[in-house]
Write an enzyme that holds these catalytic residues in place. Structure first.
Site, mmCIF file in Angstrom:
data_model
loop_
_atom_site.group_PDB
_atom_site.id
_atom_site.type_symbol
_atom_site.label_atom_id
_atom_site.label_comp_id
_atom_site.label_asym_id
_atom_site.label_seq_id
_atom_site.Cartn_x
_atom_site.Cartn_y
_atom_site.Cartn_z
ATOM 1 N N LYS A 1 47.344 64.898 10.132
ATOM 2 C CA LYS A 1 47.239 66.119 9.308
ATOM 3 C C LYS A 1 47.280 65.762 7.827
ATOM 4 C CE LYS A 1 46.788 69.376 12.400
ATOM 5 N NZ LYS A 1 45.628 70.269 12.442
ATOM 6 N N TYR B 1 50.747 62.528 14.855
ATOM 7 C CA TYR B 1 50.189 63.865 14.607
ATOM 8 C C TYR B 1 50.295 64.224 13.123
ATOM 9 C CZ TYR B 1 50.085 69.015 14.482
ATOM 10 O OH TYR B 1 49.810 70.313 14.165
ATOM 11 N N GLY C 1 41.750 78.576 21.377
ATOM 12 C CA GLY C 1 43.182 78.256 21.367
ATOM 13 C C GLY C 1 44.036 79.454 20.998
HETATM 14 N N1 LIG Z 1 50.857 76.690 16.803
HETATM 15 C C1 LIG Z 1 51.637 76.127 15.878
HETATM 16 O O1 LIG Z 1 52.837 76.358 15.853
HETATM 17 C C2 LIG Z 1 51.038 75.201 14.845
HETATM 18 C C3 LIG Z 1 51.882 74.662 13.862
HETATM 19 C C4 LIG Z 1 51.337 73.810 12.910
HETATM 20 C C5 LIG Z 1 49.988 73.526 12.918
HETATM 21 N N2 LIG Z 1 49.205 74.045 13.903
HETATM 22 C C6 LIG Z 1 47.770 73.699 13.893
HETATM 23 O O2 LIG Z 1 47.007 74.880 14.041
HETATM 24 C C7 LIG Z 1 45.827 74.615 14.802
HETATM 25 C C8 LIG Z 1 45.727 75.555 15.999
HETATM 26 O O3 LIG Z 1 46.906 75.398 16.784
HETATM 27 P P1 LIG Z 1 47.140 76.200 18.154
HETATM 28 O O4 LIG Z 1 48.589 76.374 18.316
HETATM 29 O O5 LIG Z 1 46.229 77.373 18.208
HETATM 30 O O6 LIG Z 1 46.687 75.090 19.195
HETATM 31 P P2 LIG Z 1 45.742 75.209 20.474
HETATM 32 O O7 LIG Z 1 45.859 73.885 21.176
HETATM 33 O O8 LIG Z 1 46.061 76.430 21.249
HETATM 34 O O9 LIG Z 1 44.308 75.358 19.819
HETATM 35 C C9 LIG Z 1 43.510 74.267 19.436
HETATM 36 C C10 LIG Z 1 42.183 74.410 20.153
HETATM 37 O O10 LIG Z 1 41.363 73.305 19.761
HETATM 38 C C11 LIG Z 1 40.623 72.887 20.896
HETATM 39 N N3 LIG Z 1 40.242 71.495 20.728
HETATM 40 C C12 LIG Z 1 41.033 70.395 20.828
HETATM 41 N N4 LIG Z 1 40.310 69.285 20.656
HETATM 42 C C13 LIG Z 1 39.034 69.690 20.443
HETATM 43 C C14 LIG Z 1 37.818 69.004 20.218
HETATM 44 N N5 LIG Z 1 37.775 67.661 20.189
HETATM 45 N N6 LIG Z 1 36.693 69.713 20.042
HETATM 46 C C15 LIG Z 1 36.717 71.086 20.083
HETATM 47 N N7 LIG Z 1 37.844 71.789 20.311
HETATM 48 C C16 LIG Z 1 38.989 71.099 20.480
HETATM 49 C C17 LIG Z 1 41.563 73.082 22.075
HETATM 50 O O11 LIG Z 1 40.875 73.182 23.316
HETATM 51 C C18 LIG Z 1 42.314 74.345 21.677
HETATM 52 O O12 LIG Z 1 41.726 75.486 22.274
HETATM 53 C C19 LIG Z 1 45.890 73.133 15.168
HETATM 54 O O13 LIG Z 1 45.145 72.415 14.202
HETATM 55 C C20 LIG Z 1 47.363 72.805 15.053
HETATM 56 O O14 LIG Z 1 47.560 71.436 14.744
HETATM 57 C C21 LIG Z 1 49.690 74.876 14.867
#
Ligand SMILES: NC(=O)c1ccc[n+]([C@@H]2O[C@H](COP(=O)([O-])OP(=O)(O)OC[C@H]3O[C@@H](n4cnc5c(N)ncnc54)[C@H](O)[C@@H]3O)[C@@H](O)[C@H]2O)c1
Length: 245
Positions: free
Chosen positions: A157, A153, A11
């Site tokens: 969390k 969501y 991700g």
């Molecule tokens: N990007 C932001 O602004 C933000 C803000 C707050 C929290 N977060 C949290 O940070 C984390 C990463 O976010 P991101 O922006 O990189 O998101 P992203 O969607 O790019 O990365 C998450 C990855 O998890 C993988 N994934 C999803 N379900 C899965 C499963 N069942 N098994 C294995 N892999 C799985 C997806 O394929 C993806 O590549 C997440 O937990 C998200 O909730 C992100």
């Protein structure tokens, strides 16, 4: 140098973190199911260069698959887990709360159980600023009561924070939960505003405006997030944790 297990390693944040950890000489073991929350080709692209590096090992598997997690812990000598895999995004969670519950809660539960079974107790995990819901008082503080989620969501969390605390108390897990505020920068998820605005501007299209234009929001640059995660991991690896906000 350590062996890091990064869930969601293909991700936006996971691949950026993996790159930095590898550059610093660590070993990265990653799991990702390449789900179609956004175009999986973007995720393939995120890991293309990483897959050329010997110290990077990617499992294309799902955290809901307990056996897959078990195999990963058996095959690798993991020092610390950075848990980023999740169904992200507030609005889609309202459309499909069951999926969010399955991935974010059951997936996390599987991970915690396999960590316990293999005696891996260092965990840094992505929570979210969404747990603050409609808190009126700003700036938000870590010790605020966050019992009033306003999306599935955010509820998942918050549930992760509570369940992980249980593993800290009962099984001595060393844990840091990080409440990220919208992360931006290269590889940003396509569903997030800055990415959308940039695409519209590049296509000479209008940016739709919601509300009266007076809203404000915090954003964090990806490199700062990666710095913070690495510092949290180092702290977790080097200190015995206790309950702290
Ligand atoms: N990007 C932001 O602004 C933000 C803000 C707050 C929290 N977060 C949290 O940070 C984390 C990463 O976010 P991101 O922006 O990189 O998101 P992203 O969607 O790019 O990365 C998450 C990855 O998890 C993988 N994934 C999803 N379900 C899965 C499963 N069942 N098994 C294995 N892999 C799985 C997806 O394929 C993806 O590549 C997440 O937990 C998200 O909730 C992100």
């Amino acid at each position: 140098m350590h062996n890091y297990f990064i869930t969601g390693g293909a991700g936006f944040i996971g691949s950026s973190l993996s790159k930095r950890l590898l550059e610093e000489g660590n070993k990265v073991i990653a799991i990702d199911n390449f789900c179609d929350f956004y175009n999986p080709k973007i995720k393939d692209n995120n890991v293309k260069e990483l897959e050329q590096i010997d110290n990077f090992k990617l499992y294309r598997a799902d955290i809901r698959d307990r056996q897959a997690l078990k195999t990963i812990f058996e095959e690798n000598n993991i020092d610390i887990v950075m848990h980023l895999a999740a169904m992200a995004g507030v609005r889609p969670s309202i459309e499909n709360p069951v999926l969010y519950q399955e991935v974010n809660c059951m997936g996390t539960q599987n991970l915690l159980e396999e960590m316990k079974a293999h005696n891996v107790k260092n965990l840094v995990m992505a929570s979210s600023s969404s747990v603050y819901g409609n808190c009126k008082e700003v700036p938000f503080r870590e010790d605020m009561i966050v019992d009033f989620a306003i999306s599935p969501y955010a509820a998942t969390k918050k549930a992760n924070e509570v369940m992980t605390h249980v593993y800290h108390k009962l099984f001595d897990f060393n844990v840091i939960m990080l409440r990220f505020f919208t992360v931006y920068g290269p590889k940003q998820r396509p569903d997030l505003a800055i990415n959308k605005f940039t695409r519209l501007m590049l296509n000479n299209e209008e940016i739709p405006m919601f509300g009266d234009g007076s809203t404000s929001r915090d954003y964090t640059y990806i490199d700062d997030i990666v710095d913070g995660i690495i510092k949290s991991c180092n702290y977790t690896l080097n200190n015995k944790m206790f309950m702290k906000y």
